[in-house]
Design a protein around this motif. Structure first.
Motif, PDB file in Angstrom:
ATOM      1  N   GLY A  63       0.811  -1.463   0.249  1.00 16.79           N
ATOM      2  CA  GLY A  63      -0.058  -0.221  -0.158  1.00 16.79           C
ATOM      3  C   GLY A  63       0.684   1.237   0.030  1.00 16.79           C
ATOM      4  O   GLY A  63       0.303   2.415  -0.026  1.00 16.79           O
ATOM      5  N   LEU A  65       2.667   3.087  -2.175  1.00 22.16           N
ATOM      6  CA  LEU A  65       2.720   4.041  -3.368  1.00 22.16           C
ATOM      7  C   LEU A  65       1.112   4.624  -3.301  1.00 22.16           C
ATOM      8  O   LEU A  65       1.129   5.896  -3.115  1.00 22.16           O
ATOM      9  CB  LEU A  65       2.696   3.242  -4.870  1.00 22.16           C
ATOM     10  CG  LEU A  65       2.632   3.976  -5.884  1.00 22.16           C
ATOM     11  CD1 LEU A  65       3.640   5.303  -5.780  1.00 22.16           C
ATOM     12  CD2 LEU A  65       2.636   3.473  -7.188  1.00 22.16           C
ATOM     13  N   ARG A  66       0.309   3.840  -2.994  1.00 24.88           N
ATOM     14  CA  ARG A  66      -1.168   4.543  -2.875  1.00 24.88           C
ATOM     15  C   ARG A  66      -1.226   5.393  -1.659  1.00 24.88           C
ATOM     16  O   ARG A  66      -1.559   6.561  -1.796  1.00 24.88           O
ATOM     17  CB  ARG A  66      -2.123   3.341  -2.873  1.00 24.88           C
ATOM     18  CG  ARG A  66      -3.625   4.123  -2.817  1.00 24.88           C
ATOM     19  CD  ARG A  66      -4.725   2.564  -2.928  1.00 24.88           C
ATOM     20  NE  ARG A  66      -6.088   3.271  -2.860  1.00 24.88           N
ATOM     21  CZ  ARG A  66      -6.627   3.608  -1.633  1.00 24.88           C
ATOM     22  NH1 ARG A  66      -6.214   3.206  -0.532  1.00 24.88           N
ATOM     23  NH2 ARG A  66      -7.815   3.967  -2.000  1.00 24.88           N
ATOM     24  N   ARG A  67      -0.694   5.052  -0.567  1.00 26.62           N
ATOM     25  CA  ARG A  67      -0.779   5.740   0.545  1.00 26.62           C
ATOM     26  C   ARG A  67      -0.098   7.129   0.473  1.00 26.62           C
ATOM     27  O   ARG A  67      -0.521   7.967   0.895  1.00 26.62           O
ATOM     28  CB  ARG A  67      -0.273   5.109   1.642  1.00 26.62           C
ATOM     29  CG  ARG A  67      -0.137   5.833   3.125  1.00 26.62           C
ATOM     30  CD  ARG A  67      -1.689   6.177   3.536  1.00 26.62           C
ATOM     31  NE  ARG A  67      -1.165   6.799   4.947  1.00 26.62           N
ATOM     32  CZ  ARG A  67      -2.222   7.398   5.632  1.00 26.62           C
ATOM     33  NH1 ARG A  67      -3.291   7.673   5.215  1.00 26.62           N
ATOM     34  NH2 ARG A  67      -1.832   8.021   6.840  1.00 26.62           N
ATOM     35  N   LEU A  69       0.866   8.769  -2.497  1.00 26.47           N
ATOM     36  CA  LEU A  69       0.107   9.652  -3.305  1.00 26.47           C
ATOM     37  C   LEU A  69      -1.052  10.343  -2.918  1.00 26.47           C
ATOM     38  O   LEU A  69      -1.389  11.448  -2.956  1.00 26.47           O
ATOM     39  CB  LEU A  69      -0.195   8.763  -4.604  1.00 26.47           C
ATOM     40  CG  LEU A  69       0.787   8.733  -5.570  1.00 26.47           C
ATOM     41  CD1 LEU A  69       0.421   7.781  -6.739  1.00 26.47           C
ATOM     42  CD2 LEU A  69       1.405   9.811  -6.058  1.00 26.47           C
ATOM     43  N   LEU A  70      -2.077   9.654  -1.912  1.00 27.62           N
ATOM     44  CA  LEU A  70      -3.153  10.086  -1.178  1.00 27.62           C
ATOM     45  C   LEU A  70      -2.448  11.306  -0.250  1.00 27.62           C
ATOM     46  O   LEU A  70      -3.273  12.059  -0.205  1.00 27.62           O
ATOM     47  CB  LEU A  70      -3.595   9.100  -0.435  1.00 27.62           C
ATOM     48  CG  LEU A  70      -4.907   8.290  -1.166  1.00 27.62           C
ATOM     49  CD1 LEU A  70      -5.205   6.888  -0.510  1.00 27.62           C
ATOM     50  CD2 LEU A  70      -5.815   8.811  -1.750  1.00 27.62           C
ATOM     51  N   ALA A 114       7.295   4.363  -1.036  1.00 23.93           N
ATOM     52  CA  ALA A 114       6.416   4.317  -2.253  1.00 23.93           C
ATOM     53  C   ALA A 114       7.440   3.888  -3.596  1.00 23.93           C
ATOM     54  O   ALA A 114       6.789   3.439  -4.615  1.00 23.93           O
ATOM     55  CB  ALA A 114       5.722   5.650  -2.717  1.00 23.93           C
TER      56      ALA A 114
END
Length: 344
Positions: A63, A65-67, A69-70, A114
């Motif tokens: 998680g 990369l997603r975290r 970018l968020l 990330a």
């Protein structure tokens, strides 16, 4: 706030406040930054705020990369939500923002989880506005070892980590050496060609803990034109039994004695509220968390550093360098300024 502090440009190189903003977003308090942090930043005279994106352990693999970018997106929306702030990509952006009376926000990555083992993603991070990056936290990433594993492993930068360092310098992303293990620090000081930062560290000669830097490491950073941000708000880095303003300035004095006043900045790491509100107290894997409360808990306490330095006889010009002038020099030279060549 003292007159000297009020007239100085104040740069904080490390505050994890976006974690608390995100925490309260999910609890319906979407104006938490405006209610709590914005008044604190104003009270502390903070003109430039580096905002690191830290990835909690549960997100550090699949998680990450997603975290990341968020949270980067949340920083951009923060600037849209509060016109008193603005995201800056260059030193010139910072100068314009502060001249207009706005707080300049600089996006950073703490640990760079990330990226995984894909150096190409550093270019993606540059495109979304990231301007300061460290490659490890306390543990190991696919790019480097953090200082927390120095007792069991002593890996430096991996081949991908060296590639990321070179690409960061080419793109104009400032390298952050804080949290890096001893072998990684050696690798960076050997291969780096541009000024860099230790955004939130202190002196091992004053307080012997793995997260602090030796005199040789401090000199190596200064020799590159880099700057060390003193982690003034973290008791075990400053003095676990006596984390006072006076002890913070002891670290500043030691830094000045082994490098120069031009190599010192502030990176307090105001994370106590995060641990208290989210975890109910300090929980740091691999670290003893029995220490006294810091005298510097929040940005509003920063003028006390100015007062202590003035009482010890630091010239006004030197105090202003520590408060923000030295950090701005690195931002002006590196941040968002691509390198035209990289000498071997």
């Amino acid at each position: 706030m003292t007159a000297l502090h009020d007239e100085a440009l104040v740069a904080d190189l490390h505050n994890d406040l976006i974690l608390l903003v995100d925490h309260f977003d999910h609890r319906g308090r979407t104006d938490y930054f405006g209610e709590f942090w914005l008044p604190e930043l104003h009270a502390g005279g903070v003109n430039v705020q580096v905002l690191p994106v830290f990835i909690d352990e549960q997100f550090q693999s699949e998680g990450a990369l997603r975290r990341t970018l968020l949270l980067v997106e949340r920083i951009h929306r923060l600037a849209e939500q509060y016109p008193q702030t603005t995201v800056c990509r260059t030193g010139a952006d910072v100068a314009r923002a502060t001249a207009d009376g706005r707080i300049a926000l600089v996006i950073a990555l703490e640990g760079a989880h990330a990226l995984g083992q894909d150096p190409a993603l550093i270019r993606t991070m540059e495109r979304v506005g990231v301007r300061v990056v460290s490659l490890a936290h306390l543990g190991r990433t696919l790019l480097a070892d953090g200082s927390g594993v120095d007792d069991s492993a002593c890996g430096g930068l991996t081949p991908q980590g060296l590639e990321v360092l070179a690409e960061m310098e080419r793109l104009g992303i400032v390298y952050d050496i804080s949290h890096l293990g001893v072998a990684g620090v050696e690798d960076v000081l050997e291969h780096a060609r541009r000024p860099l930062l230790a955004t939130h560290s202190a002196c091992r000669a004053v307080t012997d803990i793995h997260r602090n830097l030796t005199d040789a490491q401090l000199k190596g950073i200064a020799d590159l034109g880099g700057v060390i941000g003193v982690a003034a708000a973290i008791p075990p880095f400053i003095d676990p039994g006596r984390p006072t303003v006076a002890r913070v300035v002891d670290h500043i004095e030691h830094l000045a004695s082994v490098t120069s006043i031009d190599a010192i900045a502030l990176g307090p790491d105001f994370i106590d509220d995060y641990y208290q509100d989210v975890h109910g107290g300090w929980v740091v894997p691999g670290m003893d968390v029995t220490w006294a409360d810091s005298e510097l808990r929040r940005p509003s306490d920063l003028p006390r550093i100015t007062e202590e330095m003035a009482e010890r006889g630091f010239p006004d010009a030197d105090i202003k360098k520590v408060l923000g002038g030295n950090a701005m020099r690195v931002f002006d030279e590196v941040m968002g300024v691509p390198a035209t060549t990289r000498t071997p």
